[in-house]
Design a protein around this motif. Structure first.
Motif, mmCIF file in Angstrom:
data_model
loop_
_atom_site.group_PDB
_atom_site.id
_atom_site.type_symbol
_atom_site.label_atom_id
_atom_site.label_comp_id
_atom_site.label_asym_id
_atom_site.label_seq_id
_atom_site.Cartn_x
_atom_site.Cartn_y
_atom_site.Cartn_z
ATOM 1 N N VAL A 250 0.534 -0.760 -17.158
ATOM 2 C CA VAL A 250 -0.581 -0.778 -16.210
ATOM 3 C C VAL A 250 -0.058 -0.927 -14.783
ATOM 4 N N ALA A 251 0.937 -1.797 -14.593
ATOM 5 C CA ALA A 251 1.520 -1.993 -13.257
ATOM 6 C C ALA A 251 2.144 -0.701 -12.740
ATOM 7 N N ALA A 252 2.889 -0.011 -13.610
ATOM 8 C CA ALA A 252 3.531 1.245 -13.213
ATOM 9 C C ALA A 252 2.484 2.298 -12.844
ATOM 10 N N MET A 253 1.423 2.382 -13.657
ATOM 11 C CA MET A 253 0.364 3.360 -13.383
ATOM 12 C C MET A 253 -0.345 3.034 -12.069
ATOM 13 N N LEU A 254 -0.547 1.751 -11.796
ATOM 14 C CA LEU A 254 -1.183 1.350 -10.544
ATOM 15 C C LEU A 254 -0.330 1.739 -9.342
ATOM 16 N N ILE A 255 0.962 1.484 -9.430
ATOM 17 C CA ILE A 255 1.873 1.848 -8.336
ATOM 18 C C ILE A 255 1.772 3.346 -8.055
ATOM 19 N N GLY A 256 1.864 4.137 -9.134
ATOM 20 C CA GLY A 256 1.831 5.587 -8.979
ATOM 21 C C GLY A 256 0.494 6.097 -8.483
ATOM 22 N N PHE A 257 -0.605 5.674 -9.119
ATOM 23 C CA PHE A 257 -1.920 6.194 -8.771
ATOM 24 C C PHE A 257 -2.377 5.750 -7.382
ATOM 25 N N VAL A 258 -2.184 4.461 -7.070
ATOM 26 C CA VAL A 258 -2.599 3.977 -5.751
ATOM 27 C C VAL A 258 -1.846 4.723 -4.651
#
Length: 392
Positions: A251-259
């Motif tokens: 979830v943290a990795a996806m947040l970094i990428g998407f944001v």
């Protein structure tokens, strides 16, 4: 006026689902009416009665306690890293998933969860007119998660026709796993999280019954739950702790990428067109927000958050919602309920990958109806928000 808008919204959802139905002649209307009435009653009880307030407060207090216990472990490992007075998202929102995952593992190991899931599923099957497997899967998805639930029914995955497989996947995308409910409650009000969990459970059956109707014969209506391999208690505990940590990291990795990507796209659109990408999507989703009960003057802002959830994920959208201080309490409530599900593009890959890992051919089938899956799950979120909006 809000009742008129709600009725129009419900008709729009059912109409959009009906015109894309695979077999309109096989739609069974009695279970549909039963489940819609149940949704309305449950939304009223949860949002407008002292009993609902008591239940939600109790549910929320359990997660507050779990988050406090999780903080003990987090502070032991990471204490001193954060600046004083600041609360990093990863530490306060995502890492508690590890502790809640461990608790779910203990309840699984002691056979408490399988018992609850199985018998709630059996009761649901009497209401929704679907098979025992579909009902079990819907409850299990809300507790175990959209990937893990398929492991528990892996014996039957390869034997299912496309329509039953669709319903299983739709349930997994329409609900959220219990391991991340605590994370949601740190970002939006607990009563909206609990209400969405309950409404989505029935909403998933309602939309699937219209979009993908079929009948299950008594011979086909068999539920075979896969028992986990025998492990010692501490082997199991270690596995669930690591699974929880993996979820937090993903979830943290996806947040970094998407944001970062959304910021990039917004910057490009802003410099070229004078409007951000999210604002543009907000205009597309504004009519749906209005039909959900959002005042028209706030519909574009609400629509942009809804679109962010679909394009990125619910965490990114919840962050945007928490930063948007101009919305009325009613709009915040309606949008919050819409956000509590896994209905986004990345979930198509997650679910298809989970099924493919168990049965390659069926995984390819899921990938083919992926967009239809997202369409149905989004209709579930819109339906839940409309029903809840009546009482907000």
């Amino acid at each position: 006026m809000k009742y008129v808008i709600a009725i129009i919204g419900l008709l729009a959802v059912f109409g959009l689902t009906y015109i894309t139905s695979k077999d309109r002649r096989n739609i069974r209307y009695r279970p549909l009416v039963q489940m819609i009435v149940l949704q309305v009653i449950l939304a009223f009880l949860l949002l407008n009665t002292s009993v609902g307030e008591f239940l939600i407060r109790g549910f929320a207090s359990i997660f507050e306690s779990l988050l406090a216990y999780a903080a003990e472990g987090i502070n032991f490992v990471f204490g001193g890293i954060a600046n004083e007075g600041q609360a990093p998202f990863f530490l306060t929102v995502l890492l508690p998933i590890v502790v809640i995952s461990a608790l779910i593992g203990i309840l699984q190991y002691t056979k408490i969860l399988p018992f609850i899931i199985k018998y709630i599923g059996l009761v649901l099957s009497k209401v929704n007119g679907m098979g025992k497997l579909e009902s079990y899967n819907a409850v299990a998805s809300a507790i175990l998660g959209q990937s893990e639930v398929f492991i528990s029914v892996k014996k039957q995955i390869g034997l299912l026709p496309e329509r039953r497989l669709y319903t299983l996947c739709a349930s997994a995308m329409s609900t959220v796993s219990m391991s991340i409910v605590g994370a949601y409650m740190t970002m939006i009000e607990p009563r909206y999280v609990v209400t969405a969990l309950v409404l989505n459970l029935f909403g998933g059956f309602i939309i699937a019954s219209i979009l993908n109707p079929y009948r299950v014969s008594k011979e086909e209506d068999i539920l075979e739950v896969q028992e986990e391999g025998k492990q010692s208690f501490f082997e199991m505990l270690g596995e669930y702790i690591m699974d929880g940590f993996k979820v937090a990291i993903v979830v943290a990795a996806m947040l970094i990428g998407f944001v970062a990507l959304i910021a990039l796209v917004n910057g490009i659109f802003g410099s070229v067109f004078g409007i951000t990408f999210q604002e543009l999507l907000g205009y597309v989703f504004a009519p749906f927000a209005f039909l959900m009960g959002v005042p028209w003057k706030e519909a574009v802002d609400a629509g942009s958050i809804m679109a962010t959830k679909m394009v990125a994920n619910e965490f990114v959208a919840m962050l945007d919602l928490s930063n948007m201080t101009t919305l009325s309490p009613k709009t915040v409530g309606i949008v919050s309920i819409f956000l509590v599900s896994f209905a986004n593009f990345s979930s198509i890959g997650i679910i298809a990958g989970a099924v493919k890992g168990l049965h390659e051919k069926q995984g390819n089938v899921v990938a083919r109806f992926g967009l239809r899956l997202l369409y149905g799950a989004t209709m579930v979120s819109v339906l839940s928000a409309i029903v809840a909006g009546i009482f907000l």
